[in-house]
Design an enzyme around this catalytic site. Structure first.
Site, short mmCIF file in Angstrom:
data_model
loop_
_atom_site.label_atom_id
_atom_site.label_comp_id
_atom_site.label_asym_id
_atom_site.label_seq_id
_atom_site.Cartn_x
_atom_site.Cartn_y
_atom_site.Cartn_z
N ASN A 1 0.80 -1.22 0.00
CA ASN A 1 0.00 0.00 0.00
C ASN A 1 0.83 1.27 0.00
O ASN A 1 0.31 2.37 -0.22
CB ASN A 1 -0.94 0.03 1.21
CG ASN A 1 -0.18 0.05 2.53
OD1 ASN A 1 0.46 -0.94 2.88
ND2 ASN A 1 -0.25 1.14 3.26
N SER B 1 18.63 -6.38 2.46
CA SER B 1 19.32 -5.10 2.47
C SER B 1 20.82 -5.36 2.58
O SER B 1 21.26 -6.40 3.07
CB SER B 1 18.86 -4.25 3.66
OG SER B 1 19.70 -3.13 3.84
N TYR C 1 17.36 -4.73 13.13
CA TYR C 1 17.10 -4.62 11.69
C TYR C 1 18.17 -5.37 10.89
O TYR C 1 17.85 -6.13 9.97
CB TYR C 1 17.08 -3.15 11.29
CG TYR C 1 16.79 -2.94 9.82
CD1 TYR C 1 15.51 -3.06 9.31
CD2 TYR C 1 17.83 -2.62 8.93
CE1 TYR C 1 15.24 -2.87 7.95
CE2 TYR C 1 17.58 -2.43 7.58
CZ TYR C 1 16.29 -2.56 7.09
OH TYR C 1 16.04 -2.38 5.76
#
Length: 413
Positions: free
Chosen positions: A128, A255, A287
């Protein structure tokens, strides 16, 4: 696995006086205006090319008095040059590698130029907003049925409406997907399988970054569960849907941060390290660890599911998106570097390339950056780490499922 992407197209420029054209059957030929001669091979590289796929939206191929020309109805222009020539591909020969066609400046739409994805179904998590939206939008504008796997139905519908405004006959759907709830993941997977017979493309795009220490309803640290555990579970639940397709693909957004993970041995893949208590939590470290988990998951999935093509990728550094929404400091930093980073369309290009590029058929377990194959960190290539993460992730899911069942059984008594 075939050799791929060894060099760039810097030597592909035509010499003065040469012109590139396409025949009616898509074969590219070269005209030498000095000698008035033609040839099938590129005058610099000696290679052959073809143009494939449908013409871009708004273009029409016409023939008059035996002469082929192309009409761009949107811009009211006529040309004798096939617009697909800009993205002509070389013949794939076993004796030579496929060469890089795109780079860090490419957009997702340029990667898909001329492609027809009708009759394909893609599920994109976090579709979205940000990179996920541009990924879903690009696929939908080329005929793919795109399922928006999102937590917020209102935001997802607004995103879908934007696509419908561009292309009225686009095919988009919504699937309620809350990555903070393994129970919801089971429900969502069941709903998807009820509605769709098969899944051609699964893109695990959703992620969080710099989140304050938070536990999900399942009792796990949010960064680890959202970025890895829930999407790992979703993939396993959709195994039959993926394996029912010919040339199905799974693309996992990781990443370059995976290189800075502190996970180095199988002892580090313990539930209390992957999902630490508050006093051991560091948002950046969580992360980095989750991004290494993405890489390890992709590597192990490629080994276990040889009939499905599995890719992991890095979309870009410091791309201005909603990823930094949980930290004012990172929001400021991302805004500061925004003029020097990729656009969202450029950031989505590597994801779309992994999901659709014809030259990646029959390949798997590859990590991409800027639409280019890159090496993974040593930890990311460790098969023992990958296998241990798989087993630990399954155990953590099973513990939640057993607990839910116990609560359900107690509620019935």
């Amino acid at each position: 696995m075939v050799g791929i992407l060894n060099d760039s197209d810097s030597d592909d420029e035509l010499p003065p006086g040469w012109e590139e054209r396409a025949s009616h059957d898509g074969n590219v030929y070269y005209v030498n205006h000095f000698t008035k001669g033609t040839q099938w091979t590129h005058p610099q590289t000696g290679r052959k090319k073809i143009v494939e796929g449908e013409l871009p939206n708004g273009w029409e191929r016409c023939i008059s008095n035996g002469q082929i020309f192309f009409v761009d109805h949107a811009n009211r222009m006529t040309t004798y040059t096939d617009p697909r020539l800009a993205f002509a591909t070389e013949y794939r020969e076993l004796s030579q590698p496929v060469r890089q066609r795109f780079d860090g400046t490419s957009t997702a739409l340029s990667v898909l130029y001329g492609r027809d994805l009708r009759n394909k179904v893609a599920l994109v998590t976090g579709a979205n907003t940000g990179i996920g939206f541009e990924t879903a939008r690009s696929l939908a504008l080329h005929g793919c049925t795109v399922v928006f796997g999102c937590r917020n139905m209102k935001k997802a519908q607004l995103a879908i409406d934007k696509i419908y405004h561009e292309m009225e006959n686009a095919s988009c759907d919504f699937l309620h997907l809350d990555l903070c709830s393994l129970h919801n993941i089971r429900t969502a997977a069941a709903k998807f399988k009820q509605k769709y017979r098969a899944l051609d493309i699964l893109i695990l795009n959703a992620g969080v970054f710099a989140v304050p220490y938070t536990l999900t309803e399942d009792g796990y640290e949010m960064t680890f569960q959202v970025n890895h555990l829930s999407q790992f579970y979703l993939t396993l639940l959709l195994e039959h849907s993926l394996r029912s397709c010919c040339n199905a693909r799974v693309v996992i957004l990781s990443s370059e941060s995976h290189r800075f993970s502190l996970i180095q041995s199988i002892q580090d893949l313990h539930p209390l390290i992957l999902s630490p208590p508050a006093y051991k939590y560091w948002s950046m470290g969580a992360y980095n660890d989750s991004k290494l988990c993405n890489i390890l998951f992709a590597q192990e999935l490629a080994r276990r599911w040889p009939t499905v093509s599995i890719f992991s990728c890095h979309p870009g550094n410091m791309v201005s998106s909603d990823l930094s929404r949980y930290s004012w400091m990172y929001r400021f930093l991302f805004a500061l570097v925004r003029p020097f980073t990729k656009s969202l369309q450029q950031a989505a290009s590597t994801t779309v390339f992994c999901a659709t590029a014809a030259e990646l058929e029959s390949t798997t377990g590859i990590y991409f950056n800027n639409c280019y194959r890159c090496d993974i960190s040593n930890a990311g290539l460790d098969p023992q780490l990958a296998s241990r993460l798989w087993d630990t992730s399954q155990e953590m899911i099973i513990n939640v499922v057993k607990r839910d069942k116990l609560w359900y059984d107690l509620a019935l008594t």
